[in-house]
Enzyme design. Structure first.
Site, PDB file in Angstrom:
ATOM      1  CB  SER A 101     127.422  19.638  72.407  1.00  0.00           C
ATOM      2  OG  SER A 101     128.038  20.356  73.632  1.00  0.00           O
ATOM      3  N   GLY A 102     130.736  20.202  71.765  1.00  0.00           N
ATOM      4  CA  GLY A 102     132.040  20.037  72.144  1.00  0.00           C
ATOM      5  C   GLY A 102     132.119  19.821  73.682  1.00  0.00           C
ATOM      6  CB  SER A 103     131.205  21.207  76.636  1.00  0.00           C
ATOM      7  OG  SER A 103     129.749  21.380  76.692  1.00  0.00           O
ATOM      8  N   GLY A 155     132.512  24.200  72.685  1.00  0.00           N
ATOM      9  CA  GLY A 155     133.146  23.806  71.437  1.00  0.00           C
ATOM     10  C   GLY A 155     132.645  24.267  70.321  1.00  0.00           C
ATOM     11  CB  THR A 156     129.237  23.923  68.938  1.00  0.00           C
ATOM     12  OG1 THR A 156     128.478  24.295  70.100  1.00  0.00           O
ATOM     13  CG2 THR A 156     129.118  22.591  68.664  1.00  0.00           C
TER      14      THR A 156
END
Length: 356
Positions: free
Chosen positions: A101-103, A268-269
Site C-alpha cells: 500500500s502506498g499510503s 498509492g497503489t
C-alpha cells in the site's frame, strides 16, 4: 492527574501495545512499534500469512469499535528477511491483508524515521523496507528532524486483463480492467457510472463498490503469477477524466476498499494501477507523471519509471510521492476479559510482559 507508571494495571490478563498514529492524504495508519511477539516465518510474506491465520484478532481489535475504526489501517513493524531491508512491515485493513500500500508505506517509513527505529539523516535518505509483496525502495527528504516527503517505489504493476464485464445489480453491465499493483484493482471509468468523485457522492460510490465486488469476485482471479494465492478482489479504483499538465496528467480518483470503505487518500497503489493501465493504452510514457486527487482534495504524485515484466506480463515500475503527519503516540491497553473484543487468537501474538 497524569497517568504514571505505578498506576498502570499490569497483570496476567492485561496486554499493551505502543502505537504511532499517522495520516497521509487523509488515510490513518496505526503503526505498531511494540507489544507484538516473534512471528514464525522468515520473509515478511511468511510472517503475514502466520498472523493472518493465527493472530487476526490483532487486526480486528485495532480496526473495530471501540478501539478503532474500519477506515483506519494497521502497520505492524517486523524484522525483515531480505538483506537489503532495514525493517519489515505487515499491512492490515478492513478487507484483510494487502501485500502493499502506498499510503501505508508513506506513513510507516515516516514513523520509522521520526521515532528512531532507523536513525534519521538530514537531507535525502534512502530507506529499504520489506513488505509482503517484496522490497519498497523509499527516498525520504528530511529537514530539522521531520520527514518533509516520502517517495516510495514498490514491485512492478501490470495489467492482468482489459475490458472485462460483469452484471452489477442496480447498475447494469459494467466494463472494467483488472490491474495488479500490490493487490488486484478493478479500474472503472467514473463517467460511465455518472459519478463525479466529489464528497457528496461517497455514499453512491460505496453502494456501487459493495454491489460490484460481490458480483465480480466470481470472475476475478485470486492468483498472482509469482506470489500465488493473494485472496479475493479487494479494491475498485474510480478513474476521473484526465487533465493534461506539464509532464503528464492530473485526475480526480477514488478507491473503494471492501467491505464498505472509500479511502480518504487517492491511494498509492490505485495510482500505480492506473499508470500501468495508461501505459498499456499508450497514454503514459516513461518519465511521465500522474497526479491523482481524492474526493477529499488530497493528492499523490506518481511517476512512471521504467518498463519491465512480471512473468509473461508487460509491467511498469512506478513511484509515488506524498507526506505523512503524526497524529498521536500512545500505549493501548487490552483487558483479555473485555467482552467487546474477540481475544481467541490475540494471545498468540501479544507479549504478556509489557517490559519484555
Amino acid at each position: 492527574m497524569p497517568v504514571t507508571e505505578s498506576r498502570r494495571v499490569r497483570d496476567h490478563r492485561t496486554r499493551s501495545i505502543e502505537l504511532v498514529d499517522m495520516q497521509s492524504g487523509g488515510d490513518v495508519s496505526r503503526i505498531v512499534t511494540r507489544g507484538v511477539g516473534h512471528l514464525p516465518g522468515r520473509s515478511v510474506l511468511e510472517q503475514m500469512r502466520y498472523i493472518k491465520q493465527y493472530g487476526d484478532g490483532l487486526r480486528r481489535w485495532l480496526l473495530n469499535e471501540p478501539y478503532g475504526d474500519p477506515y483506519m489501517s494497521v502497520d505492524l513493524i517486523v524484522p525483515p528477511d531480505h538483506p537489503q531491508a532495514q525493517a519489515g512491515y505487515i499491512i492490515m485493513e478492513a478487507m484483510g491483508y494487502p501485500l502493499y500500500s502506498g499510503s501505508n508505506t508513506i506513513c510507516t517509513a515516516t514513523a520509522i524515521l521520526e521515532n528512531g527505529v532507523v536513525p534519521m539523516e538530514e537531507g535525502e535518505q534512502t530507506l529499504v523496507l520489506e513488505s509482503p509483496a517484496g522490497l519498497a525502495w523509499v527516498t525520504a527528504h528530511n529537514r530539522d528532524g521531520r520527514v518533509q516527503s516520502i517517495t516510495t517505489r514498490s514491485e512492478p504493476a501490470f495489467v492482468f486483463e482489459q475490458d472485462m464485464k460483469v452484471d452489477v445489480p442496480g447498475w447494469g453491465e459494467v466494463t472494467f480492467d483488472l490491474v495488479w499493483s500490490g493487490a488486484y484493482f478493478a479500474l472503472v471509468e467514473a463517467e460511465d457510472l455518472n459519478l463525479v468523485l466529489a464528497p457528496g457522492e461517497i455514499e453512491r460510490m460505496w453502494q456501487f463498490g459493495l454491489a460490484f465486488v460481490e458480483a465480480a469476485r466470481s470472475v476475478v482471479t485470486d492468483q498472482h503469477p509469482e506470489l500465488g494465492e493473494v485472496g479475493p478482489l479487494p479494491f475498485i479504483h474510480f478513474m476521473g477524466p484526465l487533465e493534461p499538465v506539464d509532464g503528464g496528467y492530473r485526475s480526480r480518483s477514488a478507491t473503494y476498499v471492501h467491505p464498505g470503505v472509500i479511502c480518504r487518500s487517492p491511494t498509492g497503489t490505485g495510482t500505480s494501477a492506473r499508470m500501468a493501465l495508461m501505459h498499456e493504452k499508450n497514454q503514459l510514457r516513461v518519465g511521465d507523471t500522474l497526479e491523482t486527487v481524492s474526493p477529499k482534495g488530497s493528492s499523490f504524485v506518481g511517476r512512471l519509471l521504467a518498463e519491465t515484466r512480471v512473468s509473461h506480463y508487460r509491467a511498469v515500475s512506478t513511484d509515488i510521492t506524498g507526506r505523512a503527519w503524526t497524529i498521536a503516540r500512545s500505549e493501548v491497553f487490552l483487558d483479555l476479559d473485555d467482552p467487546l473484543v474477540d481475544v481467541s487468537d490475540l494471545e498468540n501474538v501479544l507479549i504478556s510482559d509489557p517490559d519484555s
